[in-house]
Design a protein around this motif. Structure first.
Motif, mmCIF file in Angstrom:
data_model
loop_
_atom_site.group_PDB
_atom_site.id
_atom_site.type_symbol
_atom_site.label_atom_id
_atom_site.label_comp_id
_atom_site.label_asym_id
_atom_site.label_seq_id
_atom_site.Cartn_x
_atom_site.Cartn_y
_atom_site.Cartn_z
ATOM 1 N N GLY A 29 0.850 -1.192 0.000
ATOM 2 C CA GLY A 29 0.000 0.000 0.000
ATOM 3 C C GLY A 29 0.881 1.235 0.000
ATOM 4 O O GLY A 29 0.908 2.016 -0.950
ATOM 5 N N SER A 30 1.647 1.384 1.102
ATOM 6 C CA SER A 30 2.547 2.527 1.250
ATOM 7 C C SER A 30 3.729 2.078 2.104
ATOM 8 O O SER A 30 3.538 1.522 3.199
ATOM 9 C CB SER A 30 1.786 3.674 1.952
ATOM 10 N N THR A 31 4.942 2.331 1.623
ATOM 11 C CA THR A 31 6.114 1.921 2.411
ATOM 12 C C THR A 31 6.199 2.710 3.723
ATOM 13 O O THR A 31 6.742 2.218 4.697
ATOM 14 C CB THR A 31 7.429 2.107 1.606
ATOM 15 N N ASN A 32 5.659 3.932 3.749
ATOM 16 C CA ASN A 32 5.657 4.673 5.019
ATOM 17 C C ASN A 32 4.796 3.949 6.058
ATOM 18 O O ASN A 32 5.168 3.844 7.226
ATOM 19 C CB ASN A 32 5.124 6.101 4.821
ATOM 20 N N GLU A 33 3.638 3.447 5.606
ATOM 21 C CA GLU A 33 2.771 2.704 6.539
ATOM 22 C C GLU A 33 3.483 1.442 7.007
ATOM 23 O O GLU A 33 3.425 1.087 8.191
ATOM 24 C CB GLU A 33 1.433 2.352 5.871
ATOM 25 N N PHE A 53 6.181 -1.480 -6.145
ATOM 26 C CA PHE A 53 4.911 -0.876 -6.551
ATOM 27 C C PHE A 53 4.119 -0.495 -5.301
ATOM 28 O O PHE A 53 4.032 -1.287 -4.367
ATOM 29 C CB PHE A 53 4.110 -1.881 -7.399
ATOM 30 N N GLN A 54 3.571 0.725 -5.285
ATOM 31 C CA GLN A 54 2.708 1.142 -4.166
ATOM 32 C C GLN A 54 1.301 1.393 -4.700
ATOM 33 O O GLN A 54 1.125 2.155 -5.641
ATOM 34 C CB GLN A 54 3.212 2.450 -3.559
ATOM 35 N N ARG A 55 0.343 0.759 -4.055
ATOM 36 C CA ARG A 55 -1.054 0.995 -4.476
ATOM 37 C C ARG A 55 -1.556 2.333 -3.958
ATOM 38 O O ARG A 55 -2.357 2.993 -4.595
ATOM 39 C CB ARG A 55 -1.965 -0.124 -3.937
ATOM 40 N N GLY A 56 -1.093 2.714 -2.763
ATOM 41 C CA GLY A 56 -1.624 3.936 -2.139
ATOM 42 C C GLY A 56 -0.523 4.823 -1.612
ATOM 43 O O GLY A 56 -0.543 5.222 -0.440
ATOM 44 N N GLY A 57 0.450 5.151 -2.468
ATOM 45 C CA GLY A 57 1.546 6.015 -2.024
ATOM 46 C C GLY A 57 1.009 7.357 -1.530
ATOM 47 O O GLY A 57 0.106 7.934 -2.131
ATOM 48 N N MET A 75 10.780 4.125 -1.006
ATOM 49 C CA MET A 75 11.474 3.542 0.149
ATOM 50 C C MET A 75 11.236 4.385 1.400
ATOM 51 O O MET A 75 11.024 5.593 1.306
ATOM 52 C CB MET A 75 12.967 3.417 -0.134
ATOM 53 N N SER A 76 11.239 3.714 2.544
ATOM 54 C CA SER A 76 11.001 4.409 3.810
ATOM 55 C C SER A 76 11.979 3.898 4.855
ATOM 56 O O SER A 76 12.146 2.690 5.017
ATOM 57 C CB SER A 76 9.559 4.181 4.277
ATOM 58 N N LEU A 77 12.582 4.848 5.550
ATOM 59 C CA LEU A 77 13.653 4.553 6.503
ATOM 60 C C LEU A 77 13.176 4.856 7.925
ATOM 61 O O LEU A 77 12.605 5.917 8.175
ATOM 62 C CB LEU A 77 14.852 5.442 6.150
ATOM 63 N N VAL A 127 12.068 13.948 -6.995
ATOM 64 C CA VAL A 127 11.983 13.265 -5.697
ATOM 65 C C VAL A 127 11.053 14.027 -4.771
ATOM 66 O O VAL A 127 11.118 15.251 -4.687
ATOM 67 C CB VAL A 127 13.377 13.199 -5.015
ATOM 68 N N GLY A 128 10.201 13.268 -4.073
ATOM 69 C CA GLY A 128 9.397 13.846 -3.000
ATOM 70 C C GLY A 128 9.681 13.078 -1.717
ATOM 71 O O GLY A 128 9.931 11.872 -1.755
ATOM 72 N N ILE A 129 9.662 13.779 -0.606
ATOM 73 C CA ILE A 129 9.967 13.144 0.681
ATOM 74 C C ILE A 129 8.841 13.434 1.666
ATOM 75 O O ILE A 129 8.414 14.588 1.813
ATOM 76 C CB ILE A 129 11.321 13.665 1.236
ATOM 77 N N LEU A 130 8.358 12.388 2.299
ATOM 78 C CA LEU A 130 7.302 12.532 3.303
ATOM 79 C C LEU A 130 7.830 11.983 4.627
ATOM 80 O O LEU A 130 8.091 10.790 4.752
ATOM 81 C CB LEU A 130 6.047 11.762 2.879
ATOM 82 N N ILE A 145 11.182 8.329 7.289
ATOM 83 C CA ILE A 145 11.430 9.213 6.149
ATOM 84 C C ILE A 145 11.128 8.435 4.874
ATOM 85 O O ILE A 145 11.821 7.453 4.555
ATOM 86 C CB ILE A 145 12.879 9.720 6.128
ATOM 87 N N GLY A 146 10.084 8.842 4.173
ATOM 88 C CA GLY A 146 9.674 8.149 2.949
ATOM 89 C C GLY A 146 10.123 8.928 1.728
ATOM 90 O O GLY A 146 9.860 10.136 1.613
ATOM 91 N N THR A 147 10.818 8.249 0.827
ATOM 92 C CA THR A 147 11.338 8.902 -0.376
ATOM 93 C C THR A 147 10.741 8.255 -1.615
ATOM 94 O O THR A 147 10.794 7.035 -1.780
ATOM 95 C CB THR A 147 12.883 8.762 -0.416
ATOM 96 N N GLY A 148 10.171 9.080 -2.461
ATOM 97 C CA GLY A 148 9.641 8.599 -3.733
ATOM 98 C C GLY A 148 10.446 9.242 -4.845
ATOM 99 O O GLY A 148 10.627 10.465 -4.862
ATOM 100 N N MET A 149 10.953 8.418 -5.774
ATOM 101 C CA MET A 149 11.759 8.982 -6.856
ATOM 102 C C MET A 149 11.250 8.532 -8.215
ATOM 103 O O MET A 149 10.956 7.355 -8.423
ATOM 104 C CB MET A 149 13.217 8.561 -6.708
HETATM 105 C C1 BTN Z 1 5.647 14.695 -1.678
HETATM 106 O O1 BTN Z 1 4.423 14.940 -1.684
HETATM 107 O O2 BTN Z 1 6.431 15.388 -2.298
HETATM 108 C C2 BTN Z 1 6.162 13.523 -0.871
HETATM 109 C C3 BTN Z 1 6.019 12.222 -1.582
HETATM 110 C C4 BTN Z 1 6.562 11.042 -0.782
HETATM 111 C C5 BTN Z 1 6.327 9.724 -1.472
HETATM 112 C C6 BTN Z 1 7.047 8.579 -0.810
HETATM 113 S S1 BTN Z 1 7.068 7.118 -1.807
HETATM 114 C C7 BTN Z 1 7.705 6.204 -0.470
HETATM 115 C C8 BTN Z 1 6.974 6.668 0.769
HETATM 116 N N1 BTN Z 1 5.718 5.955 0.928
HETATM 117 C C9 BTN Z 1 4.664 6.760 0.800
HETATM 118 O O3 BTN Z 1 3.475 6.385 0.887
HETATM 119 N N2 BTN Z 1 5.061 8.021 0.574
HETATM 120 C C10 BTN Z 1 6.517 8.127 0.538
#
Ligand code: BTN
Length: 267
Positions: A29-33, A53-57, A75-77, A127-130, A145-149
């Motif tokens: 669903g989401s690596t942050n979750e 693959f994330q269904r609900g990033g 990826m999420s750290l 890149v976005g970081i959440l 720390i979730g990074t999407g690239m």
């Molecule tokens: C942004 O809005 O700029 C932040 C986007 C962050 C996306 C990443 S992808 C890996 C991690 N898992 C998520 O569900 N979100 C972050």
């Protein structure tokens, strides 16, 4: 990334702790979750969740984040810093620096940072970081720390087509996702340890500013109740953006409360 690629990543990852506990998911669903659940269950600092693959990033400000199958990096750290919660936003700046450096190393592209932590190439976002955290009685339990690239995507949804790009589009060839993940973890570990020595950006400030796409450029500051233009003059030791307004005042912008955009473009 298949399981062979996971083994390869372990072989190519030269860190002490960042990414050394590795959780690879083909689909999630989401690596942050996922990372938050692992952290709740006691996962050690440096645990990294990677998914193909994330269904609900999830993006910032309640937005969604698209992670197409095998072409993006998600990826999420997990981190467990002993710092006051109000200092945690600086960790996102550190993550932005690490990702920008990794992109430079792996592709030779001139990756820059749009304050506070979007990584951009040629003025478009790659890149976005959440960052999410759990706090109990004023103490951080963990930070994720979730990074999407945008690695090897060739197209984007209509609404972000003018502001987003991918490494493939910018270099003209597919990039090695494993290489970028490994280099990001290596840079992150070094920057994070430097940050934790002083628990602020004092030592990293100069290097961050050298990567800052907004540096000495016109920006539009969008506060909840107020909007104004100014010139970005770098960051202070707390990672806040310094913006010089037309009357010569320097305003201090705290990440999270406001958005900063370019006057004409995204940066
Ligand atoms: C942004 O809005 O700029 C932040 C986007 C962050 C996306 C990443 S992808 C890996 C991690 N898992 C998520 O569900 N979100 C972050």
């Amino acid at each position: 990334m298949d399981s062979k690629a996971l083994e390869e990543m372990k072989r190519r990852l030269h860190t002490k702790w960042a990414g050394q506990t590795l959780d690879y998911r083909y689909e999630t669903g989401s690596t942050n979750e996922d990372a938050k659940k692992l952290a709740e269950d006691g996962a050690p600092e440096g645990t990294l969740v990677v998914a193909d693959f994330q269904r609900g990033g999830k993006g910032r400000l309640g937005r969604s984040w698209t992670t197409p199958h095998k072409t993006a990096i998600a990826m999420s750290l997990v981190l467990r810093p002993q710092i006051p919660p109000q200092k945690a936003s600086m960790m996102t700046l550190v993550a932005g620096m690490a990702t920008a450096q990794a992109v430079k190393d792996a592709t030779g592209l001139d990756a820059q940072i749009k304050w506070p932590n979007d990584v951009v190439v040629n003025g478009k976002k790659i890149v976005g970081i959440l960052t999410e955290m759990s706090v109990e009685q004023g103490t951080i339990r963990y930070v994720v720390i979730g990074t999407g690239m945008n690695a090897n995507m060739t197209d984007f949804p209509e609404e972000i087509r003018t502001t987003a790009t991918s490494l493939l589009l910018e270099t003209g060839h597919p990039v090695d996702r494993t290489e970028i993940i490994c280099r990001t973890m290596e840079h992150f570990e070094t920057y994070y340890e430097t940050y934790m020595n002083t628990r602020d950006m004092s030592v990293l400030k100069e290097e961050y500013q050298a990567l800052l796409a907004n540096m000495d450029r016109q920006v539009r500051v969008l506060e909840p109740e107020n909007e104004y233009n100014g010139i970005a003059r770098g960051i202070n030791d707390m990672g806040e953006l310094l913006v010089e307004t037309p009357d010569g005042q320097i305003k201090t912008i705290y990440a999270g409360e406001v958005s900063v955009r370019g006057i004409y473009n995204y940066v």
